[in-house]
Enzyme design. Structure first.
Site, mmCIF file in Angstrom:
data_model
loop_
_atom_site.group_PDB
_atom_site.id
_atom_site.type_symbol
_atom_site.label_atom_id
_atom_site.label_comp_id
_atom_site.label_asym_id
_atom_site.label_seq_id
_atom_site.Cartn_x
_atom_site.Cartn_y
_atom_site.Cartn_z
ATOM 1 C CE1 TYR A 37 -12.923 -7.119 1.966
ATOM 2 C CE2 TYR A 37 -11.275 -8.450 1.161
ATOM 3 C CZ TYR A 37 -11.585 -7.654 2.188
ATOM 4 O OH TYR A 37 -10.708 -7.011 2.317
ATOM 5 N NE ARG A 79 -4.511 -1.413 0.337
ATOM 6 C CZ ARG A 79 -5.610 -1.222 1.117
ATOM 7 N NH1 ARG A 79 -5.314 -0.109 1.630
ATOM 8 N NH2 ARG A 79 -6.157 -2.231 1.293
ATOM 9 C CG ASP A 109 -8.500 -3.394 -4.013
ATOM 10 O OD1 ASP A 109 -8.259 -2.299 -3.174
ATOM 11 O OD2 ASP A 109 -8.981 -4.642 -4.014
ATOM 12 N NE ARG A 163 -7.173 5.798 2.536
ATOM 13 C CZ ARG A 163 -8.445 5.439 2.931
ATOM 14 N NH1 ARG A 163 -9.603 5.438 3.011
ATOM 15 N NH2 ARG A 163 -7.859 3.868 3.255
ATOM 16 N NE ARG A 213 -9.683 7.275 -6.062
ATOM 17 C CZ ARG A 213 -10.228 6.770 -4.741
ATOM 18 N NH1 ARG A 213 -9.016 6.254 -4.523
ATOM 19 N NH2 ARG A 213 -10.858 7.019 -4.405
HETATM 20 O O1 CP3 Z 1 0.329 -1.866 -2.481
HETATM 21 C C1 CP3 Z 1 -0.270 -0.569 -3.690
HETATM 22 O O2 CP3 Z 1 0.538 0.529 -3.371
HETATM 23 C C2 CP3 Z 1 -0.923 -1.264 -4.848
HETATM 24 C C3 CP3 Z 1 -2.175 -1.212 -4.698
HETATM 25 C C4 CP3 Z 1 -2.964 -1.940 -3.613
HETATM 26 C C5 CP3 Z 1 -4.189 -1.162 -3.452
HETATM 27 N N1 CP3 Z 1 -5.116 -2.546 -2.305
HETATM 28 C C6 CP3 Z 1 -5.509 0.008 -3.093
HETATM 29 C C7 CP3 Z 1 -5.823 0.192 -2.413
HETATM 30 C C8 CP3 Z 1 -2.498 -3.145 -3.642
HETATM 31 C C9 CP3 Z 1 -1.879 -4.307 -3.590
HETATM 32 C C10 CP3 Z 1 -4.240 -3.470 -2.225
HETATM 33 C C11 CP3 Z 1 -4.456 -5.258 -1.511
HETATM 34 C C12 CP3 Z 1 -5.321 -5.052 -1.004
HETATM 35 N N2 CP3 Z 1 -6.698 -4.730 -1.144
HETATM 36 C C13 CP3 Z 1 -5.977 -6.174 -0.106
HETATM 37 C C14 CP3 Z 1 -4.332 -6.818 0.297
HETATM 38 C C15 CP3 Z 1 -3.551 -6.233 1.237
HETATM 39 C C16 CP3 Z 1 -4.227 -6.317 2.287
HETATM 40 O O3 CP3 Z 1 -3.790 -4.845 3.386
HETATM 41 O O4 CP3 Z 1 -4.503 -6.972 3.099
HETATM 42 C C17 CP3 Z 1 -7.251 -6.039 0.357
HETATM 43 C C18 CP3 Z 1 -7.454 -6.672 1.297
HETATM 44 C C19 CP3 Z 1 -7.658 -4.698 -0.069
HETATM 45 C C20 CP3 Z 1 -9.354 -4.622 -0.277
HETATM 46 C C21 CP3 Z 1 -9.460 -2.907 -0.120
HETATM 47 N N3 CP3 Z 1 -9.386 -2.135 -0.983
HETATM 48 C C22 CP3 Z 1 -10.218 -2.442 1.288
HETATM 49 C C23 CP3 Z 1 -9.707 -3.341 2.619
HETATM 50 C C24 CP3 Z 1 -10.264 -1.430 0.801
HETATM 51 C C25 CP3 Z 1 -10.034 -0.267 1.927
HETATM 52 C C26 CP3 Z 1 -9.984 0.007 3.569
HETATM 53 C C27 CP3 Z 1 -8.475 1.234 3.044
HETATM 54 O O5 CP3 Z 1 -8.029 1.398 2.969
HETATM 55 O O6 CP3 Z 1 -9.533 2.190 2.443
HETATM 56 C C28 CP3 Z 1 -9.797 -1.029 -0.021
HETATM 57 C C29 CP3 Z 1 -9.423 0.076 -0.823
HETATM 58 C C30 CP3 Z 1 -7.921 0.163 -1.529
HETATM 59 N N4 CP3 Z 1 -6.908 -0.643 -2.244
HETATM 60 C C31 CP3 Z 1 -6.823 1.675 -1.614
HETATM 61 C C32 CP3 Z 1 -6.009 1.776 -2.066
HETATM 62 C C33 CP3 Z 1 -5.286 2.386 -1.974
HETATM 63 C C34 CP3 Z 1 -8.035 2.906 -0.664
HETATM 64 C C35 CP3 Z 1 -8.652 3.947 -1.192
HETATM 65 C C36 CP3 Z 1 -8.759 5.302 -1.219
HETATM 66 O O7 CP3 Z 1 -8.331 6.268 -1.463
HETATM 67 O O8 CP3 Z 1 -10.021 5.600 -0.237
#
Ligand code: CP3
Length: 393
Positions: A199, A72, A121, A76, A85
């Site tokens: 999910y 990640r 994602d 944000r 975004r």
């Molecule tokens: O790592 C990176 O920078 C690459 C991008 C990436 C995202 N999600 C972008 C994202 C990666 C590798 C993921 C993986 C992901 N997504 C996982 C596995 C890793 C982990 O954290 O366990 C999971 C479980 C998800 C599912 C997911 N996507 C959730 C639970 C959420 C909401 C939580 C949150 O942080 O808002 C997301 C949204 C998400 N995916 C965001 C990002 C940058 C946040 C979106 C925003 O900008 O509001």
């Protein structure tokens, strides 16, 4: 007689599991035999990338210093991410290659990181299978039509990902020349079958995965078909990513730690093992990561990924005792430590480096994703510090 491509059942998908014509996934041709063996056509690796500290460590070779990247790392906590975004949905950004590429480059532009990870994602494939996904601000991902019956499993499509998610390969093709010029490898990724199933069944994040486990125990045959569908789709999707130029891939099994050893071995390990085997045949390093899964590490590691992700709960020297000989380890700073005073962050970074003890296959990372409250200067400081501390004379 050979059936036309579009009618062939995907590998590991039982017959009779066709999406019906009214189903959103029905418009796409199904994945046929997923190319995996022999190796697929992929771009020649740039020599700087091939010899990068990250890829050397992933292959278990000695690197000039310990490479650093963060799960990640785009997100944000970066003002430039929030600016880009603003007013756009997560899925729109992922589906627009120019935007996805630009967000991917933000962290590698801001910090001396040793790898980029594609902005995307793990849940992006779900809509292509017929599940309706939204990222809801303040809540996270929501699936409006989660799986509740065995029929729902059989309705899920396994479409060819080149057709349904062409933007992923396109984003990678945009990024590779730029990253090559900087000598930075690009990591492609997917979610693992269990984590995606959680999910698809819960419809959102969960604490105890009760619906998922209930389905798994009550409907073992449908569960196996579900695992098989994810295996087929994810193998195809990672193949597309590697063909487009990803030089390593990570499989996120974020929530697999919710399972007992017996349940992992019985319900999850077989399909995940087949997925890893197929992806390894693509000829790029494979990283397999789970959280809260120390008890599963010997089983997860036995699936043969090149690198095992270690979450922040287990000391690295102990983790090394749980994986296979020659496997590399990625991890494992608690992401919250990036919000601690430098004194504590430095102390625990030193502790982790001492636990890694100069082993050639260490990739420094967080033990789970960076949090939105992470200060940028902590990311900079710890990245530079790991490089300085581990630089070979
Ligand atoms: O790592 C990176 O920078 C690459 C991008 C990436 C995202 N999600 C972008 C994202 C990666 C590798 C993921 C993986 C992901 N997504 C996982 C596995 C890793 C982990 O954290 O366990 C999971 C479980 C998800 C599912 C997911 N996507 C959730 C639970 C959420 C909401 C939580 C949150 O942080 O808002 C997301 C949204 C998400 N995916 C965001 C990002 C940058 C946040 C979106 C925003 O900008 O509001």
């Amino acid at each position: 007689m050979t059936r036309p491509q579009s009618e062939q059942a995907p590998e590991n998908q039982p017959t009779g599991a066709r999406p019906d014509a009214a189903h959103p996934a029905a418009q796409y041709p199904s994945v046929g035999r997923v190319p995996g063996r022999p190796q697929v056509q992929k771009p020649e690796l740039d020599p700087k990338v091939r010899n990068s500290a990250f890829l050397k460590a992933a292959r278990g070779e000695k690197a000039d210093y310990t490479p650093v990247w963060f799960m990640r790392q785009a997100g944000r906590y970066m003002p430039e991410y929030r600016a880009l975004r603003a007013g756009k949905s997560m899925l729109d950004c992922i589906r627009t290659p120019d935007l996805a590429a630009e967000i991917t480059l933000q962290p590698v532009g801001a910090f001396p990181l040793d790898a980029a990870i594609l902005f995307n994602d793990i849940l992006t494939p779900l809509p292509t299978m017929g599940l309706s996904l939204d990222f809801v601000g303040g809540v996270g991902p929501v699936i409006h039509n989660p799986i509740t019956t065995t029929k729902d499993v059989d309705m899920l499509g396994v479409p060819a990902t080149a057709e349904t998610m062409p933007y992923t390969a396109e984003s990678i093709r945009l990024l590779v020349p730029e990253l090559n010029s900087r000598g930075i490898p690009l990591i492609g990724f997917v979610g693992a079958p269990f984590t995606l199933a959680s999910y698809a069944i819960e419809g959102k994040g969960s604490r105890n995965y009760e619906k998922t486990k209930r389905f798994m125990y009550a409907e073992p045959a449908a569960w196996e078909r579900l695992m098989g569908k994810f295996e087929a789709l994810l193998a195809d999707y990672l193949t597309e990513q590697v063909k487009a130029g990803a030089s390593a891939v990570q499989i996120f099994d974020s929530w697999v730690g919710a399972l007992s050893i017996y349940d992992y071995q019985t319900f999850v390990k077989p399909a995940t093992g087949r997925l890893i085997e197929r992806v390894k045949a693509l000829g790029v390093p494979v990283i397999y990561f789970g959280t809260g899964a120390t008890h599963l590490m010997p089983d997860m590691a036995s699936l043969g990924s090149d690198v095992m992700g270690a979450d922040w709960r287990t000391p690295l020297d102990k983790a090394w005792g749980l994986v296979q000989r020659g496997q590399s380890i990625q991890g494992n700073l608690d992401p919250l430590l990036l919000q601690a005073p430098w004194r504590e962050l430095k102390h625990q970074t030193d502790r982790i480096l001492a636990e890694a003890n100069g082993r050639p296959g260490h990739i420094f990372n967080v033990g789970h994703g960076l949090l939105p409250e992470t200060p940028m200067d902590a990311v900079m400081r710890v990245t530079e510090y790991v490089h300085e501390r581990t630089q070979k004379a």
